[in-house]
Design a protein around this motif. Sequence first.
Motif, PDB file in Angstrom:
ATOM      1  N   PHE A   9       0.850  -1.195   0.000  1.00 35.64           N
ATOM      2  CA  PHE A   9       0.000   0.000   0.000  1.00 35.64           C
ATOM      3  C   PHE A   9       0.888   1.249   0.000  1.00 35.64           C
ATOM      4  O   PHE A   9       0.665   2.181  -0.790  1.00 35.64           O
ATOM      5  N   CYS A  10       1.893   1.272   0.886  1.00 35.85           N
ATOM      6  CA  CYS A  10       2.808   2.417   0.967  1.00 35.85           C
ATOM      7  C   CYS A  10       3.547   2.623  -0.357  1.00 35.85           C
ATOM      8  O   CYS A  10       3.748   3.756  -0.793  1.00 35.85           O
ATOM      9  N   GLU A  11       3.948   1.524  -0.988  1.00 37.61           N
ATOM     10  CA  GLU A  11       4.595   1.611  -2.297  1.00 37.61           C
ATOM     11  C   GLU A  11       3.646   2.222  -3.314  1.00 37.61           C
ATOM     12  O   GLU A  11       4.028   3.118  -4.073  1.00 37.61           O
ATOM     13  N   GLY A  12       2.404   1.758  -3.354  1.00 34.61           N
ATOM     14  CA  GLY A  12       1.421   2.316  -4.282  1.00 34.61           C
ATOM     15  C   GLY A  12       1.229   3.801  -4.066  1.00 34.61           C
ATOM     16  O   GLY A  12       1.171   4.585  -5.013  1.00 34.61           O
ATOM     17  N   LEU A  13       1.162   4.203  -2.811  1.00 31.55           N
ATOM     18  CA  LEU A  13       0.983   5.608  -2.443  1.00 31.55           C
ATOM     19  C   LEU A  13       2.198   6.440  -2.839  1.00 31.55           C
ATOM     20  O   LEU A  13       2.061   7.554  -3.349  1.00 31.55           O
ATOM     21  N   GLY A  14       3.398   5.906  -2.649  1.00 29.56           N
ATOM     22  CA  GLY A  14       4.615   6.668  -2.925  1.00 29.56           C
ATOM     23  C   GLY A  14       5.030   6.693  -4.380  1.00 29.56           C
ATOM     24  O   GLY A  14       5.329   7.757  -4.934  1.00 29.56           O
ATOM     25  N   TYR A  15       5.045   5.527  -5.015  1.00 32.52           N
ATOM     26  CA  TYR A  15       5.557   5.486  -6.390  1.00 32.52           C
ATOM     27  C   TYR A  15       4.664   6.250  -7.359  1.00 32.52           C
ATOM     28  O   TYR A  15       5.136   6.822  -8.338  1.00 32.52           O
ATOM     29  N   LEU A  68      14.151  -4.812  -0.559  1.00 34.07           N
ATOM     30  CA  LEU A  68      14.799  -3.707   0.146  1.00 34.07           C
ATOM     31  C   LEU A  68      15.684  -2.900  -0.800  1.00 34.07           C
ATOM     32  O   LEU A  68      15.696  -1.661  -0.748  1.00 34.07           O
ATOM     33  N   GLY A  69      16.403  -3.588  -1.678  1.00 32.33           N
ATOM     34  CA  GLY A  69      17.228  -2.886  -2.659  1.00 32.33           C
ATOM     35  C   GLY A  69      16.391  -2.061  -3.624  1.00 32.33           C
ATOM     36  O   GLY A  69      16.733  -0.911  -3.930  1.00 32.33           O
ATOM     37  N   ALA A  70      15.302  -2.638  -4.093  1.00 30.69           N
ATOM     38  CA  ALA A  70      14.427  -1.915  -5.020  1.00 30.69           C
ATOM     39  C   ALA A  70      13.791  -0.699  -4.352  1.00 30.69           C
ATOM     40  O   ALA A  70      13.736   0.388  -4.940  1.00 30.69           O
ATOM     41  N   TYR A  71      13.327  -0.877  -3.123  1.00 21.21           N
ATOM     42  CA  TYR A  71      12.733   0.260  -2.408  1.00 21.21           C
ATOM     43  C   TYR A  71      13.772   1.351  -2.146  1.00 21.21           C
ATOM     44  O   TYR A  71      13.476   2.540  -2.296  1.00 21.21           O
ATOM     45  N   ALA A  72      14.977   0.971  -1.769  1.00 17.47           N
ATOM     46  CA  ALA A  72      16.029   1.963  -1.507  1.00 17.47           C
ATOM     47  C   ALA A  72      16.369   2.741  -2.777  1.00 17.47           C
ATOM     48  O   ALA A  72      16.495   3.977  -2.746  1.00 17.47           O
ATOM     49  N   LEU A  73      16.500   2.036  -3.888  1.00 15.10           N
ATOM     50  CA  LEU A  73      16.816   2.694  -5.154  1.00 15.10           C
ATOM     51  C   LEU A  73      15.681   3.622  -5.583  1.00 15.10           C
ATOM     52  O   LEU A  73      15.917   4.757  -6.015  1.00 15.10           O
ATOM     53  N   GLN A  74      14.445   3.151  -5.430  1.00 21.84           N
ATOM     54  CA  GLN A  74      13.313   3.989  -5.816  1.00 21.84           C
ATOM     55  C   GLN A  74      13.217   5.229  -4.932  1.00 21.84           C
ATOM     56  O   GLN A  74      13.015   6.342  -5.431  1.00 21.84           O
ATOM     57  N   ALA A  75      13.373   5.067  -3.626  1.00 21.33           N
ATOM     58  CA  ALA A  75      13.317   6.220  -2.707  1.00 21.33           C
ATOM     59  C   ALA A  75      14.443   7.207  -3.016  1.00 21.33           C
ATOM     60  O   ALA A  75      14.222   8.424  -2.999  1.00 21.33           O
ATOM     61  N   ALA A  76      15.639   6.704  -3.321  1.00 20.11           N
ATOM     62  CA  ALA A  76      16.759   7.583  -3.677  1.00 20.11           C
ATOM     63  C   ALA A  76      16.432   8.389  -4.927  1.00 20.11           C
ATOM     64  O   ALA A  76      16.701   9.595  -4.988  1.00 20.11           O
ATOM     65  N   GLY A  77      15.832   7.745  -5.916  1.00 21.32           N
ATOM     66  CA  GLY A  77      15.454   8.453  -7.133  1.00 21.32           C
ATOM     67  C   GLY A  77      14.422   9.541  -6.881  1.00 21.32           C
ATOM     68  O   GLY A  77      14.501  10.631  -7.459  1.00 21.32           O
ATOM     69  N   ILE A  78      13.475   9.247  -5.999  1.00 21.15           N
ATOM     70  CA  ILE A  78      12.462  10.252  -5.666  1.00 21.15           C
ATOM     71  C   ILE A  78      13.117  11.429  -4.955  1.00 21.15           C
ATOM     72  O   ILE A  78      12.836  12.596  -5.265  1.00 21.15           O
ATOM     73  N   LEU A  79      14.021  11.148  -4.021  1.00 20.44           N
ATOM     74  CA  LEU A  79      14.702  12.225  -3.300  1.00 20.44           C
ATOM     75  C   LEU A  79      15.548  13.083  -4.243  1.00 20.44           C
ATOM     76  O   LEU A  79      15.560  14.313  -4.128  1.00 20.44           O
ATOM     77  N   PHE A  97      13.160   5.056 -11.113  1.00 24.28           N
ATOM     78  CA  PHE A  97      11.733   4.763 -11.047  1.00 24.28           C
ATOM     79  C   PHE A  97      11.380   3.625 -11.997  1.00 24.28           C
ATOM     80  O   PHE A  97      10.804   2.609 -11.609  1.00 24.28           O
ATOM     81  N   GLY A  98      11.757   3.784 -13.267  1.00 24.37           N
ATOM     82  CA  GLY A  98      11.450   2.754 -14.258  1.00 24.37           C
ATOM     83  C   GLY A  98      12.113   1.428 -13.941  1.00 24.37           C
ATOM     84  O   GLY A  98      11.556   0.359 -14.203  1.00 24.37           O
ATOM     85  N   GLY A  99      13.290   1.489 -13.350  1.00 30.06           N
ATOM     86  CA  GLY A  99      14.040   0.284 -13.050  1.00 30.06           C
ATOM     87  C   GLY A  99      13.595  -0.459 -11.807  1.00 30.06           C
ATOM     88  O   GLY A  99      14.163  -1.508 -11.493  1.00 30.06           O
ATOM     89  N   THR A 100      12.597   0.065 -11.108  1.00 32.71           N
ATOM     90  CA  THR A 100      12.183  -0.589  -9.858  1.00 32.71           C
ATOM     91  C   THR A 100      10.706  -0.952  -9.778  1.00 32.71           C
ATOM     92  O   THR A 100      10.365  -1.967  -9.192  1.00 32.71           O
ATOM     93  N   PHE A 101       9.825  -0.140 -10.333  1.00 37.80           N
ATOM     94  CA  PHE A 101       8.417  -0.330  -9.998  1.00 37.80           C
ATOM     95  C   PHE A 101       7.860  -1.677 -10.455  1.00 37.80           C
ATOM     96  O   PHE A 101       7.109  -2.315  -9.719  1.00 37.80           O
ATOM     97  N   LEU A 102       8.201  -2.141 -11.645  1.00 33.23           N
ATOM     98  CA  LEU A 102       7.702  -3.456 -12.080  1.00 33.23           C
ATOM     99  C   LEU A 102       8.380  -4.588 -11.314  1.00 33.23           C
ATOM    100  O   LEU A 102       7.763  -5.619 -11.042  1.00 33.23           O
TER     101      LEU A 102
END
Length: 179
Positions: A9-15, A68-79, A97-102
Motif C-alpha cells: 500500500f505504501c509503495e502504491g501511495l509513494g511510487y 529492500l534494494g528496489a525500495y532503496a533505489l526507488q526512494a533515492a530516485g524520488i529524493l 523509477f522505471g528500473g524498480t516499480f515493475l
Amino acid sequence: MRLLAIGYFCEGLGYIVTATFLVAIIALTPGLEHFAPYSWVAVGLAAVPTTIIWPYLGRRFGNRKALLGAYALQAAGILVSIGAESIVAVLFAAVSFGGTFLGIVALTLTEGNLRMPGDGRRAAAVLTASFGVGQVLGPVFAGTLADLQQGFAVPLLLAAVCVALAGLCVAMDRQFQGP
C-alpha cells in the motif's frame, strides 16, 4: 500477509506520485523543459528488463533483500528528483523509477504466492487491492499538497517517505524466507 500488504500500500501511495507528476515536474524545471516528454522514454527503457532482473535477484539473494534494494533505489530516485536541475539528476530519477516499480510488483506478488500456496489468486487480490488504494490516494494528496505548497518538493519528500515505509515493513516482516 499483513505487513507485506501494508508495505505494498505504501509503495502504491509513494511510487504513483512520481508516475503521475514526473513529466510535469521536469517541464517546470528551467532548462529541462525540452526533456520532459522524453523522461517517459527513459522510464520505459529502464522498465523493460526489470521483470527478469529483480526476480533473478530475489531468487539469488532472497525476496526480502531484493525488495529492500528496489525500495532503496526507488526512494533515492524520488529524493534526487526533489532538487533535480540537471539532465543527469532527472535521468537518474527516471531510470531509478522505471528500473524498480515493475520489479517491486513481481517480487511482492511472488512473495504473496509463497505465503499462500495453492491460493495465489487470493494473495494477488489482497496485494493488488492494497496497492490500488495507494495508487488512488497518492495523486489526490500529492496534487492537493503541490497546489498548497506551490511546488512538488513536499509531495515528493512524502512519496519517498512512503516508499521508505514500504521498505521498513519488509525489513520488519519475519515471514520472509531464504537468504
